[in-house]
Design an enzyme around this catalytic site. Structure first.
Site, PDB file in Angstrom:
ATOM      1  N   ARG A 234       0.854  -1.179   0.000  1.00 27.49           N
ATOM      2  CA  ARG A 234       0.000   0.000   0.000  1.00 27.49           C
ATOM      3  C   ARG A 234       0.895   1.236   0.000  1.00 27.49           C
ATOM      4  O   ARG A 234       1.905   1.267   0.700  1.00 27.49           O
ATOM      5  CB  ARG A 234      -0.908   0.020   1.245  1.00 27.49           C
ATOM      6  N   HIS A 282       0.266  -0.231 -10.324  1.00 29.13           N
ATOM      7  CA  HIS A 282      -0.635  -1.081  -9.527  1.00 29.13           C
ATOM      8  C   HIS A 282      -1.027  -2.343 -10.305  1.00 29.13           C
ATOM      9  O   HIS A 282      -2.207  -2.654 -10.492  1.00 29.13           O
ATOM     10  CB  HIS A 282      -1.888  -0.310  -9.094  1.00 29.13           C
TER      11      HIS A 282
END
Lengths: 319, 319
Positions: A234, A282
Site C-alpha cells: 500500500r 498497480h
C-alpha cells in the site's frame, strides 16, 4: 414491502463494483454460483432492502451500507479493505478477496523485481556497450531479503523467495510461524532487528493506522546501505518525502513502487522522473475475474449454509 | 624414476587450471580434501609421470595428457567438456563439474531472465514516462516455457520455473522422467512438438556434433511468433545468422545470450548493437571455488577408494 418477498424468490446479489467489471462478473459469477449449487439474481440495481449479498469494490458506487437491512454480508473484490473497514454504516460481516490469481500475480511480480536487482539486470538492459565484464553476481544465498507483512501474500512471496535460495526474514505485527522462512519476528520492537542487514525489503503489510508511514526516516536507515525497497503493498506504508531523501543520500539504492497514496500517480510526481525509482501502475496483484468469482460463490454458499465465511475481516485489527 | 616413488609419498594432484584460479584453489582444495580424510600435495608443476589426479580447466595450460602415465583421472572444473572430450591424448576417466553454486547461479539467471520477459520489465525500466498504464501481465500459468536439455541444470531450471507456475515442457535427446515437468519429450522427431506454442525457449543442452546449430532457421520458426530465446548453454547451439534473420522478421522477439562461439564476444559483433538482443558475459553459471573444491575432493576420495566417480563423462555421447 421487501420483507414480503416470497421464500421461493431467487437470492439477490448486488454487484457494487465499478461499471467496467459488471460484464465480466455477470458472466463469471452465475457460473461459479451454479458450480456450488446456487441460483441467484445478480444485478447492479437491486432495491437495497431486497439484497441478500453485496459484492463490493471501493471504486464502485456504494458508500452507505445502512439501507441493506436484509443483507448477510459484504464480499470484497479487493484484498485491501482499508477504504471500507472504518465505514460507520457498515455493520455487516466483511470478507476480503484472497484470490489464487492475485496471489500468483503478486509472487511473480515480487520474484521478478527481486531477481532484477539481485542479478543486476538493469546493467545488461541499459548498457550494451560491447565491453565484456565477466563479473558474475553473488548467489541468492548471500542476499538477505526481508518481508514486512506475513499475510497470505507475504507468506506466499516468502516461500517463493526462500525456494530460490534467498535467506528470508519475515516480520509481522503479530507472531506467525512458517517453516519456509529462515526466521520470523514480530512486533514493533523487533522491526529494527528484522531490517538490519537486509539488502532487499518488500512491503506487504495491510494499511492501518499503525502501519501508515511505517517506513519513515528512521526505519529507512535500518537496512543495509544502498538497499532496494519494493512496495507492492500500500502506498501510504511509506513516508514519501523520507524515501526521496534516503534515495538522495544513497541509503536507498533503488525503490520499485507499485502502489501510491494517489493513483494513478500524477504525471508530475517526482517518483516518475527519479532515476532510481521504478513506478509500476498497480499491476503486482490484480484480481482475476474467473478465480475471484469462485471465491465469492464459495462465500455465498458458506453464508447460506451457516458456515463461517472465508477471509473474514477482523474489524478491530482493520484487516 | 617416478615409478620408484614410495607408497608413503603423499598423493600428487596437478592443478591444470588458469593461473588466476591457483590461489583460491590452493586455499580451498586442501581444506576440502582434509575434510574427507585426504592429504595431498597440490601444485601446478608436478612432473607428469608422478601425478595421481589432474584438476583441469580448458583455459589452463594442459592439452597433452599422454605423459600422465600414473594418473587415475581428470577432474574438470567446468560443466561443459566439449573442448576436452575429443582430445585424442585423453584416455583417462573424465569427470565434469556439477557444482551447487553453479546450479544455483544458473537457476537464478534463468528465472530472472524468464521473469524479465514474462513481466515485461523492460517497459518499466526503460520508459518511465509518467503515463499510468494499468495493464497487468498475464500469469505464468498462461506462458508456456520450453527447456531444451534436461541434464542437472536443465532439470533444476525446469523445477524452479514449474514451481513459479509456468507450464514447462522439457526436451532431451534421450528420454527422461521428471515429475516436476508438465511433460517431457525426447528425440529429434519430438523437437518440433516440444517447441510449438512455446513463448520462452531456454537452451541448456551440451554442445556435441549433434547439437551444434540445433537452433537453425527451420527450428527457430517452430515456437510461437515473437518468442523469447534464452541461451545460457553453449554459443554454438545456435546458428547466429539464422537468429539475426529471425530477429529481423520478428519471429524471435528477443534473444538473451550468455554464451557465444567466440568469447569474449567481439565488440563489433552485431549481437551487441541489436536492440532486441541482450548479451550477458558468460555469467549465468560460474563455478564457485568453495563448492567446486568439495566436488573435486569427493571424487578424489571415491577414486582412491575404488568407488565410481561422480559426474563421469560418457565419452561416446560427448558429455
Amino acid at each position: 414491502m421487501s420483507t414480503d418477498r416470497a421464500e421461493s424468490d431467487p437470492m439477490r446479489i448486488l454487484f457494487a463494483g465499478p461499471e467496467r467489471l459488471w460484464e465480466p462478473y455477470n458472466d463469471a459469477l452465475p457460473k461459479a454460483l451454479a458450480a456450488v449449487g446456487i441460483s441467484a439474481d445478480l444485478a447492479m440495481d437491486h432495491p437495497p432492502s431486497e439484497v441478500d449479498w453485496i459484492v463490493y469494490a471501493p471504486d464502485g458506487p456504494l458508500s452507505d451500507f445502512s439501507p441493506f437491512t436484509r443483507a448477510k454480508g459484504v464480499l470484497s473484490l479487493w484484498a485491501g479493505v482499508e477504504r471500507i473497514v472504518s465505514n460507520p454504516t457498515l455493520r455487516l460481516p466483511l470478507a476480503r478477496m484472497v484470490d489464487d490469481g492475485l496471489r500468483h500475480g503478486m509472487v511473480e511480480w515480487v520474484l521478478g523485481h527481486v531477481l532484477r536487482h539481485h542479478l543486476g539486470l538493469d546493467a545488461h538492459i541499459l548498457h550494451q556497450d560491447g565491453v565484456w565484464r565477466h563479473e558474475p553476481p553473488k548467489l541468492a544465498q548471500d542476499r538477505p531479503v526481508t518481508i514486512l507483512g506475513l499475510g497470505e501474500l507475504g507468506l506466499a512471496c516468502a516461500g517463493a523467495l526462500s525456494a530460490v535460495g534467498f535467506p528470508v526474514t519475515g516480520w509481522s505485527r503479530r507472531p506467525k510461524e512458517d517453516p519456509r522462512l529462515i526466521r520470523t519476528l514480530a512486533g514493533l520492537d523487533q522491526l529494527q532487528n528484522s531490517l538490519e542487514d537486509a539488502e532487499i525489503v518488500v512491503l506487504l503489510m495491510p494499511l492501518t493506522a499503525e502501519t501508515e508511514n511505517l517506513m519513515d526516516r528512521r526505519r529507512l536507515s535500518w537496512p543495509a546501505p544502498g538497499f532496494v525497497l519494493l512496495n507492492p503493498g500500500r502506498g501510504a506504508l511509506i513516508d514519501d518525502d523520507a524515501l526521496l531523501d534516503a534515495l538522495g543520500s544513497g541509503q536507498v539504492g533503488h525503490a520499485t513502487l507499485d502502489v501510491f497514496r494517489t493513483e494513478p500517480l500524477p504525471p508530475d510526481h517526482p517518483f516518475w522522473a527519479h532515476p532510481r525509482v521504478t513506478v509500476t501502475p498497480h499491476i503486482a496483484a490484480d484480481t482475476r475475474v474467473s478465480t475471484a468469482a469462485r471465491v465469492i460463490a464459495e462465500n455465498v454458499r458458506r453464508g447460506q449454509a451457516g458456515e463461517p465465511l472465508l477471509y473474514l475481516v477482523d474489524r478491530t485489527a482493520g484487516y
